[in-house]
Design a protein around this motif. Structure first.
Motif, mmCIF file in Angstrom:
data_model
loop_
_atom_site.group_PDB
_atom_site.id
_atom_site.type_symbol
_atom_site.label_atom_id
_atom_site.label_comp_id
_atom_site.label_asym_id
_atom_site.label_seq_id
_atom_site.Cartn_x
_atom_site.Cartn_y
_atom_site.Cartn_z
ATOM 1 N N THR A 121 0.887 -1.282 -0.014
ATOM 2 C CA THR A 121 0.085 0.011 0.067
ATOM 3 C C THR A 121 0.687 1.360 0.047
ATOM 4 O OG1 THR A 121 -0.141 0.064 2.439
ATOM 5 C CG2 THR A 121 -1.867 -1.257 1.183
ATOM 6 N N LEU A 122 2.081 1.284 0.379
ATOM 7 C CA LEU A 122 2.846 2.343 0.514
ATOM 8 C C LEU A 122 3.679 2.548 -0.508
ATOM 9 C CD1 LEU A 122 3.332 2.593 4.442
ATOM 10 C CD2 LEU A 122 1.613 3.616 2.966
ATOM 11 N N ARG A 123 4.892 3.444 -0.447
ATOM 12 C CA ARG A 123 5.787 3.581 -1.505
ATOM 13 C C ARG A 123 7.157 3.229 -0.955
ATOM 14 N NH1 ARG A 123 2.318 2.802 -3.704
ATOM 15 N NH2 ARG A 123 1.202 4.239 -5.318
ATOM 16 N N GLY A 124 8.217 3.152 -1.669
ATOM 17 C CA GLY A 124 9.677 2.899 -0.982
ATOM 18 C C GLY A 124 10.355 1.706 -1.699
ATOM 19 N N PRO A 125 11.600 1.424 -1.291
ATOM 20 C CA PRO A 125 12.593 0.560 -1.769
ATOM 21 C C PRO A 125 12.087 -0.932 -1.134
ATOM 22 C CG PRO A 125 13.745 1.676 -0.155
ATOM 23 C CD PRO A 125 12.461 2.295 -0.244
ATOM 24 N N ASN A 126 12.548 -1.983 -2.002
ATOM 25 C CA ASN A 126 12.545 -3.209 -1.355
ATOM 26 C C ASN A 126 11.262 -4.146 -1.099
ATOM 27 O OD1 ASN A 126 15.641 -3.215 -1.265
ATOM 28 N ND2 ASN A 126 15.228 -2.260 0.731
ATOM 29 N N ARG A 127 10.281 -3.400 -1.557
ATOM 30 C CA ARG A 127 8.896 -3.782 -1.476
ATOM 31 C C ARG A 127 8.560 -4.999 -2.276
ATOM 32 N NH1 ARG A 127 4.760 -0.611 -3.161
ATOM 33 N NH2 ARG A 127 6.129 0.376 -4.743
ATOM 34 N N ASP A 155 -0.237 -0.319 -8.528
ATOM 35 C CA ASP A 155 0.744 0.229 -7.923
ATOM 36 C C ASP A 155 1.786 0.886 -9.248
ATOM 37 O OD1 ASP A 155 2.740 -0.254 -5.166
ATOM 38 O OD2 ASP A 155 3.981 0.241 -6.850
ATOM 39 N N SER A 156 2.389 1.946 -8.908
ATOM 40 C CA SER A 156 3.085 2.710 -9.780
ATOM 41 C C SER A 156 4.043 2.336 -10.309
ATOM 42 C CB SER A 156 3.633 4.235 -9.148
ATOM 43 O OG SER A 156 4.022 4.168 -7.905
ATOM 44 N N TYR A 157 4.763 1.116 -9.272
ATOM 45 C CA TYR A 157 5.818 0.278 -9.723
ATOM 46 C C TYR A 157 5.390 -0.904 -10.510
ATOM 47 C CZ TYR A 157 10.420 -2.317 -9.193
ATOM 48 O OH TYR A 157 11.502 -2.989 -9.515
ATOM 49 N N SER A 158 5.478 -1.006 -11.837
ATOM 50 C CA SER A 158 4.883 -1.861 -12.478
ATOM 51 C C SER A 158 5.224 -3.225 -12.455
ATOM 52 C CB SER A 158 5.084 -1.802 -14.171
ATOM 53 O OG SER A 158 6.284 -1.617 -14.529
ATOM 54 N N GLU A 159 6.477 -3.507 -11.905
ATOM 55 C CA GLU A 159 7.109 -4.831 -11.703
ATOM 56 C C GLU A 159 6.100 -5.390 -10.576
ATOM 57 O OE1 GLU A 159 11.402 -7.281 -11.021
ATOM 58 O OE2 GLU A 159 11.423 -5.081 -11.505
ATOM 59 N N ILE A 160 5.789 -4.358 -9.312
ATOM 60 C CA ILE A 160 5.227 -5.073 -8.178
ATOM 61 C C ILE A 160 3.729 -5.588 -8.736
ATOM 62 C CG2 ILE A 160 3.977 -4.139 -6.096
ATOM 63 C CD1 ILE A 160 6.411 -2.966 -5.388
ATOM 64 N N GLU A 183 -13.568 -2.944 -7.037
ATOM 65 C CA GLU A 183 -12.654 -1.833 -6.988
ATOM 66 C C GLU A 183 -12.322 -1.465 -8.513
ATOM 67 O OE1 GLU A 183 -10.497 -0.256 -5.194
ATOM 68 O OE2 GLU A 183 -11.639 -1.094 -3.394
ATOM 69 N N PHE A 184 -12.780 -2.290 -9.626
ATOM 70 C CA PHE A 184 -12.615 -1.957 -10.902
ATOM 71 C C PHE A 184 -13.553 -0.914 -11.336
ATOM 72 C CE2 PHE A 184 -14.253 -2.874 -15.379
ATOM 73 C CZ PHE A 184 -13.091 -2.937 -15.828
ATOM 74 N N ASP A 185 -12.573 -0.023 -12.134
ATOM 75 C CA ASP A 185 -13.064 1.238 -12.636
ATOM 76 C C ASP A 185 -12.969 1.334 -14.258
ATOM 77 O OD1 ASP A 185 -13.816 3.714 -13.578
ATOM 78 O OD2 ASP A 185 -12.159 4.757 -12.496
ATOM 79 N N MET A 186 -13.822 0.852 -14.750
ATOM 80 C CA MET A 186 -13.853 0.725 -16.250
ATOM 81 C C MET A 186 -13.160 2.235 -17.083
ATOM 82 S SD MET A 186 -16.767 -0.159 -19.232
ATOM 83 C CE MET A 186 -17.349 -1.526 -18.299
ATOM 84 N N GLN A 187 -12.994 3.318 -16.359
ATOM 85 C CA GLN A 187 -12.510 4.332 -17.048
ATOM 86 C C GLN A 187 -11.090 4.517 -16.534
ATOM 87 O OE1 GLN A 187 -13.678 6.181 -19.359
ATOM 88 N NE2 GLN A 187 -15.458 4.823 -19.392
ATOM 89 N N GLY A 188 -10.491 3.390 -15.740
ATOM 90 C CA GLY A 188 -9.174 3.555 -15.128
ATOM 91 C C GLY A 188 -8.133 3.415 -16.074
ATOM 92 N N GLY A 189 -6.981 3.059 -15.451
ATOM 93 C CA GLY A 189 -5.994 2.999 -16.068
ATOM 94 C C GLY A 189 -5.129 1.435 -16.133
ATOM 95 N N SER A 190 -3.670 1.423 -16.162
ATOM 96 C CA SER A 190 -3.160 0.136 -16.315
ATOM 97 C C SER A 190 -3.546 -0.695 -15.053
ATOM 98 C CB SER A 190 -1.851 0.285 -16.379
ATOM 99 O OG SER A 190 -1.028 1.078 -15.404
ATOM 100 N N GLY A 191 -3.806 -0.185 -13.940
ATOM 101 C CA GLY A 191 -4.090 -0.930 -12.738
ATOM 102 C C GLY A 191 -5.358 -1.769 -13.157
ATOM 103 N N ASP A 192 -6.380 -0.945 -13.499
ATOM 104 C CA ASP A 192 -7.829 -1.418 -13.677
ATOM 105 C C ASP A 192 -7.705 -2.597 -14.816
ATOM 106 O OD1 ASP A 192 -9.728 0.166 -11.982
ATOM 107 O OD2 ASP A 192 -8.197 1.558 -12.583
ATOM 108 N N ALA A 193 -6.880 -2.305 -15.736
ATOM 109 C CA ALA A 193 -6.686 -3.252 -16.972
ATOM 110 C C ALA A 193 -6.232 -4.479 -16.386
ATOM 111 C CB ALA A 193 -5.672 -2.641 -17.907
#
Length: 602
Positions: A121-127, A155-160, A183-193
């Motif tokens: 849920t948060l940001r940072g290294p080693n997640r 998550d903004s880090y696509s690998e995660i 949670e699914f939003d049809m108008q959303g971005g890559s996370g919703d995809a």
């Protein structure tokens, strides 16, 4: 007990802590709370105690104000933490999570879950590493990880996000479906995809999700539309809709639709793919055509290629012809196993009308496809093409190696390198570089595999041409001329221990030159006078070839090194050499040595 009164008092105290304890004396708001605190104190002793502390703060001398204020703060915190309510306001509703199996638990201590939930849920290294550890430890069986895991798909880090989609959500199974739906939003971005893809994979009946896919293809955000299109590849019910989408105004949608259509087997699809290739969508049509295995498509592609070849008269002035012809050849990269395709490519390479400078990159592309096919007829054709298409000499040589003996390859190709500065010589030498190991470690670990042998005359040829690296790569058996040549080359700046020096010394070891250990030791002793910060794997393997008797000298060299890291590396190698088993000592570079050194390289 009046908790609101204590909360108001705590806010006043917090204000004074920030402003400074000196302002607490005679504070009007503190004094105003005293009567009510004293009244409550008649019924509850704790309020009496708090009232006394408030009075002490307001009457404190300047030098004691901070201590008194701190006492009051600690007392208020203790009371609020023990007496406050833990109930959240609002209506109590089901969380919408189903237990997918009897492994779903809620008994894992929260102290173990918190690092995982924070990583989701948060940001940072080693997640990502923390999430992988959570999978291994079975923490995703706990229901408290379900919602954070679904949200991690955004998550903004696509690998995660990709790891969670591929490895975590399948672990949750059907228990994740209610959360994904909410949670699914049809108008959303890559996370919703990603959520849409997960919903489709987890659905018990895929058809139930078809209306959602259809709506997403038409009205979703761009990433959601592309995901929805890819999920309908090969589904007959969506063929007509995908054909419509292949004309969409957005290029990304057309590309996704064409790729999805490549999974269908209809004349409509073949016609549409060819139409896209011939018109404005050439660049996005190539990949779908490569992916499509329909014989009818391959036939149309061949017809198109022949049509283009018929206009070769104007090709030199027509850059559009070259681009179209290149697209056809690129489409054939996945179809080299088809005989008619190989025949077409051989015909193009044999066509003198297509043999002009602007077409050379395309002909090279065609030659590579034939080479990759490993078809004997195609390989022989490439080999025999060497004199007619000198710019393809590298492909001819690589093909010859697969159909001729090493001696025959040398007899037919060594003449091309007599003039080192010629284009054919440069191309052929470059091909030999590509076909031989370029590091000591590669050379060592491929030596005992079933590799194609090189005729010994190549090494002598490259001594004459002064190509020292190719001599190192190609000489295989003891050769006095090669040893003499390489010993002279090793005298050039040995103290720098460059890659060329390492390769030369390694080759001399292979050739059994008895002075090589002493040459290496001398180079190492000289190199300590220079900056020496790191020993790569090639140098480590070279040093490991030294006999055990050199271990003490290596320890002395290590002591003189300025870099602590290199010093530790060399000392460790010295210890390995001193403890080298007798059977390896007597037969360096054998299979036993390679197994031994593989565990010793740092």
């Amino acid at each position: 007990m009046s908790i609101p009164l204590l909360r108001d008092l705590y806010e006043d105290v917090r204000r004074l802590v920030i402003a400074g304890a000196g302002m607490a004396a005679d504070d009007t708001r503190l004094r105003r709370s005293l009567p009510q605190l004293q009244q409550f104190g008649e019924k509850a002793p704790i309020f009496k105690r708090i009232a006394e502390e408030v009075d002490n703060v307001t009457r404190a001398q300047q030098e004691n104000a901070a201590d008194k204020l701190l006492d009051l703060t600690v007392l208020l915190q203790a009371v609020l933490h023990t007496q406050s309510s833990i109930e959240a306001p609002g209506e109590l509703l089901p969380v919408g999570i189903e237990a997918a199996n009897n492994k779903t638990i809620t008994t894992i201590p929260y102290r173990k879950l918190k690092p995982l939930i924070d990583s989701l849920t948060l940001r940072g290294p080693n997640r990502l590493e923390a999430i992988k550890q959570g999978v291994e430890a079975g923490l995703f069986n706990d229901v408290r990880t379900f919602a954070p895991a679904v949200n991690a798909l955004r998550d903004s880090y696509s690998e995660i996000a990709e790891y969670v989609a591929d490895h975590v959500i399948p672990l949750l199974g059907s228990a994740a479906l209610p959360i994904l739906h909410s949670e699914f939003d049809m108008q959303g971005g890559s996370g919703d995809a990603r959520m849409l893809v997960c919903l489709y994979k987890l659905a018990k009946d895929e058809k139930e999700l078809w209306p959602t896919l259809l709506a997403a293809q038409k009205d979703g955000g761009l990433p959601v539309r592309i995901a929805a299109i890819s999920l309908t590849a090969g589904l007959p019910s969506f063929e007509e809709h995908l054909l419509d989408l292949s004309h969409d105004r957005k290029k990304e949608i057309r590309s996704a639709a064409l790729m999805a259509l490549s999974r269908f087997a209809s004349t409509q699809v073949v016609d549409r793919l060819m139409e896209s290739l011939k018109k404005k969508d050439t660049d996005i049509a190539i990949a779908p055509i490569q992916a499509c295995e329909l014989p009818a498509l391959t036939e149309q592609l061949l017809v198109y290629g022949l049509e283009l070849a018929e206009h070769v008269v104007s090709a030199k002035q027509d850059t559009g012809f070259q681009e179209k012809f290149s697209s056809v050849i690129t489409c054939f990269q996945s179809k080299a196993d088809v005989q008619t395709v190989r025949e077409f490519l051989m015909h193009m390479l044999d066509n003198d009308l297509l043999s002009f400078k602007e077409m050379e990159p395309l002909m090279s592309q065609a030659a590579q496809i034939l080479l990759d096919s490993k078809n004997d007829e195609a390989l022989v054709f490439l080999h025999e093409l060497r004199n007619r298409r000198a710019y393809l000499i590298a492909y001819s040589f690589k093909a010859a190696r697969q159909v001729l003996s090493p001696a025959d390859v040398f007899d037919r190709y060594e003449g091309y390198v007599e003039e080192k500065k010629s284009k054919a010589a440069r191309e052929l030498i470059q091909a030999i570089y590509e076909l031989t190991p370029h590091t000591v470690v590669q050379a060592a670990f491929t030596q005992h595999q079933n590799q194609w042998s090189w005729d010994a005359r190549w090494a002598d040829r490259f001594i004459t041409l002064n190509e020292e690296e190719l001599v190192c790569r190609l000489v295989e058996r003891p050769n006095e001329r090669a040893i003499h040549y390489l010993v002279d080359k090793a005298k050039v700046a040995p103290q720098l221990m460059k890659q060329r020096s390492i390769h030369i010394l390694y080759t001399l070891f292979r050739l059994g030159h008895t002075d090589t250990p002493e040459m290496l030791m001398s180079s190492l002793e000289l190199s300590t006078q220079k900056s020496f910060y790191y020993m790569d794997r090639d140098l480590q393997l070279l040093i490991a070839l030294l006999p055990g008797e050199f271990a003490d000298r290596l320890q002395l060299i290590a002591d003189k090194m300025s870099s602590e890291y290199s010093r530790d590396q060399l000392k460790q190698l010295a210890e390995h050499i001193a403890a080298k088993p007798a059977e390896i000592e007597s037969k360096p570079e054998g299979a036993g040595f390679l197994a031994w050194i593989k565990n010793k390289l740092s």
